[in-house]
Design an enzyme around this catalytic site. Structure first.
Site, PDB file in Angstrom:
ATOM      1  N   GLU A  31     142.421 -48.527  52.185  1.00  0.00           N
ATOM      2  CA  GLU A  31     143.226 -47.489  52.843  1.00  0.00           C
ATOM      3  C   GLU A  31     144.532 -48.056  53.409  1.00  0.00           C
ATOM      4  OE1 GLU A  31     141.254 -44.263  54.754  1.00  0.00           O
ATOM      5  OE2 GLU A  31     142.159 -44.823  56.661  1.00  0.00           O
ATOM      6  N   ALA A  65     148.667 -38.995  61.954  1.00  0.00           N
ATOM      7  CA  ALA A  65     147.528 -39.489  62.723  1.00  0.00           C
ATOM      8  C   ALA A  65     147.283 -38.476  63.815  1.00  0.00           C
ATOM      9  CB  ALA A  65     147.837 -40.853  63.322  1.00  0.00           C
ATOM     10  N   TYR A 159     130.735 -36.827  58.644  1.00  0.00           N
ATOM     11  CA  TYR A 159     130.507 -37.571  59.888  1.00  0.00           C
ATOM     12  C   TYR A 159     129.020 -37.875  60.070  1.00  0.00           C
ATOM     13  CZ  TYR A 159     135.214 -35.862  60.386  1.00  0.00           C
ATOM     14  OH  TYR A 159     136.544 -35.596  60.138  1.00  0.00           O
ATOM     15  N   LYS A 179     132.229 -26.801  52.827  1.00  0.00           N
ATOM     16  CA  LYS A 179     133.353 -27.543  52.215  1.00  0.00           C
ATOM     17  C   LYS A 179     133.038 -27.855  50.755  1.00  0.00           C
ATOM     18  CE  LYS A 179     134.351 -31.022  55.306  1.00  0.00           C
ATOM     19  NZ  LYS A 179     135.171 -31.813  56.260  1.00  0.00           N
ATOM     20  N   GLN A 190     133.099 -40.934  57.990  1.00  0.00           N
ATOM     21  CA  GLN A 190     133.668 -41.609  59.147  1.00  0.00           C
ATOM     22  C   GLN A 190     133.043 -43.011  59.217  1.00  0.00           C
ATOM     23  OE1 GLN A 190     135.868 -42.355  61.164  1.00  0.00           O
ATOM     24  NE2 GLN A 190     135.940 -40.578  62.536  1.00  0.00           N
TER      25      GLN A 190
END
Ligand code: FAD
Length: 303
Positions: A31, A65, A159, A179, A190
């Site tokens: 990332e 962010a 998550y 989703k 996460q």
């Protein structure tokens, strides 16, 4: 020049992350976050090059962010994919944008042939009325918009310890299923520091019918300030073994870096040994850390 475009077309055809997850036994992605100022783009491009030379399966590029917008995500994703030949995953958040802005960014991604998007709501900006009439409420609505817009491969966030706003993990997983039903083809977790938490989450997700690939997000903690950020941003549970490591090496930055790399490596080996073959490293713009982990895994992940 023709060759380049020919190659580029060939590369692009195999670039959907859903395909890579289906065809590769083990995937490891990295990332990057884009710079805030345009004047720092040159440095960011050098960083992309360094990261690309490590041969990750793909490189994701974050969007702003804590919910903000990002002017340089598309530029950096373009650099990852069309200059350095590594599939790019462009993050896109919608909490700070209206539908017109989102469509504008989707158009830019389409123009650059960036086919992979991590569709996120983003954090709700403080002191803002949210959602305004021309905004998406949840990531699932953004996913529907992206799907209708064009032929993108769409991922979403999940998550293992529950999203901080969710009433419970169970409620969060119900929303996660929405989703996936909206068109999400893979999920990235996460960060977590205890693999048992992930295994329990995977079981619960599967029980609710979530059967898309789930990429495990691993954060190598290599300095003390990251520890503080983790507590604030992710709310992740920190196992005793992890706390002891940070406490023991807090005053020796080189030792903490080495220990953090070893901890992340061990987590990844345990995941792969237990059948979780897709791992995303939150590399936080640190190619040296990503490189050290990938070196430790050189017989397990071949690029
Ligand atoms: P959603 O999926 O919309 O969920 C948010 C909350 O709403 C959850 O509690 C969920 O249970 C609830 N919810 C969802 N649907 C419904 C519904 N229909 N009814 C009621 N409640 C519902 N942030 C950035 O700013 N930039 C980034 O690049 C970025 N990248 C990330 C990458 C990963 C892998 C992860 C895990 C997070 C990332 N984030 C990023 C942080 C993310 O934007 C925040 O966690 C944000 O608060 C939630 O985004 P989401 O897409 O998960 O939201």
């Amino acid at each position: 020049m023709l060759n380049f475009w020919h190659n580029r077309e060939r590369i692009i055809r195999i670039m959907k992350i859903s395909e890579l997850l289906k065809t590769k036994e083990v995937t490891i992605s990295c990332e990057l976050f884009p710079p805030k100022k345009g004047s720092e783009l040159k440095k960011a491009h050098d960083l992309v090059k360094e990261m690309a030379q490590l041969h990750p399966t793909f490189i994701s590029v974050t969007y702003g962010a804590t919910g903000g917008i990002s002017e340089h995500t598309v530029n950096l994703a373009n650099e990852v994919q069309n200059v350095n030949g590594v599939p790019a995953l462009a993050h896109l958040t919608c909490a700070s944008s209206d539908r017109n802005k989102i469509r504008e960014v989707l158009g830019e991604l389409q123009e650059d042939k960036i086919e992979n998007i991590l569709a996120l709501r983003g954090d709700i900006p403080e002191n803002a009325d949210f959602p305004l009439p021309n905004q998406y409420h949840h990531a699932s609505e953004l996913i529907e918009e992206i799907k209708a817009f064009g032929d993108f491969c769409i991922g979403g966030a999940c998550y293992p310890e529950g999203h901080p706003e969710a009433e419970s993990i169970e409620a969060d997983i119900v929303h996660l299923k929405q989703k996936v039903d909206a068109g999400c083809e893979f999920l990235t977790t996460q960060m977590f520091f205890d693999n048992q938490i992930l295994y329990s989450f995977l079981y619960k997700a599967l029980k609710k019918g979530i059967d898309v690939p789930i990429i495990a997000g691993i954060m190598p903690v290599t300095n003390v300030s990251q520890m503080k950020q983790i507590g604030v941003l992710s709310g992740s549970a920190l196992p005793q073994r992890f706390r002891m490591m940070v406490e023991r090496f807090a005053d020796n930055s080189a030792a903490l870096k080495q220990a953090g790399i070893a901890y992340a490596t061990e987590q990844i080996i345990d995941l792969i040994a237990n059948g979780v073959s897709h791992v995303h490293i939150y590399t936080m713009n640190k190619p040296d850390v990503a490189g050290a982990i990938l070196k430790n895994l050189s017989e397990i992940y071949k690029g």
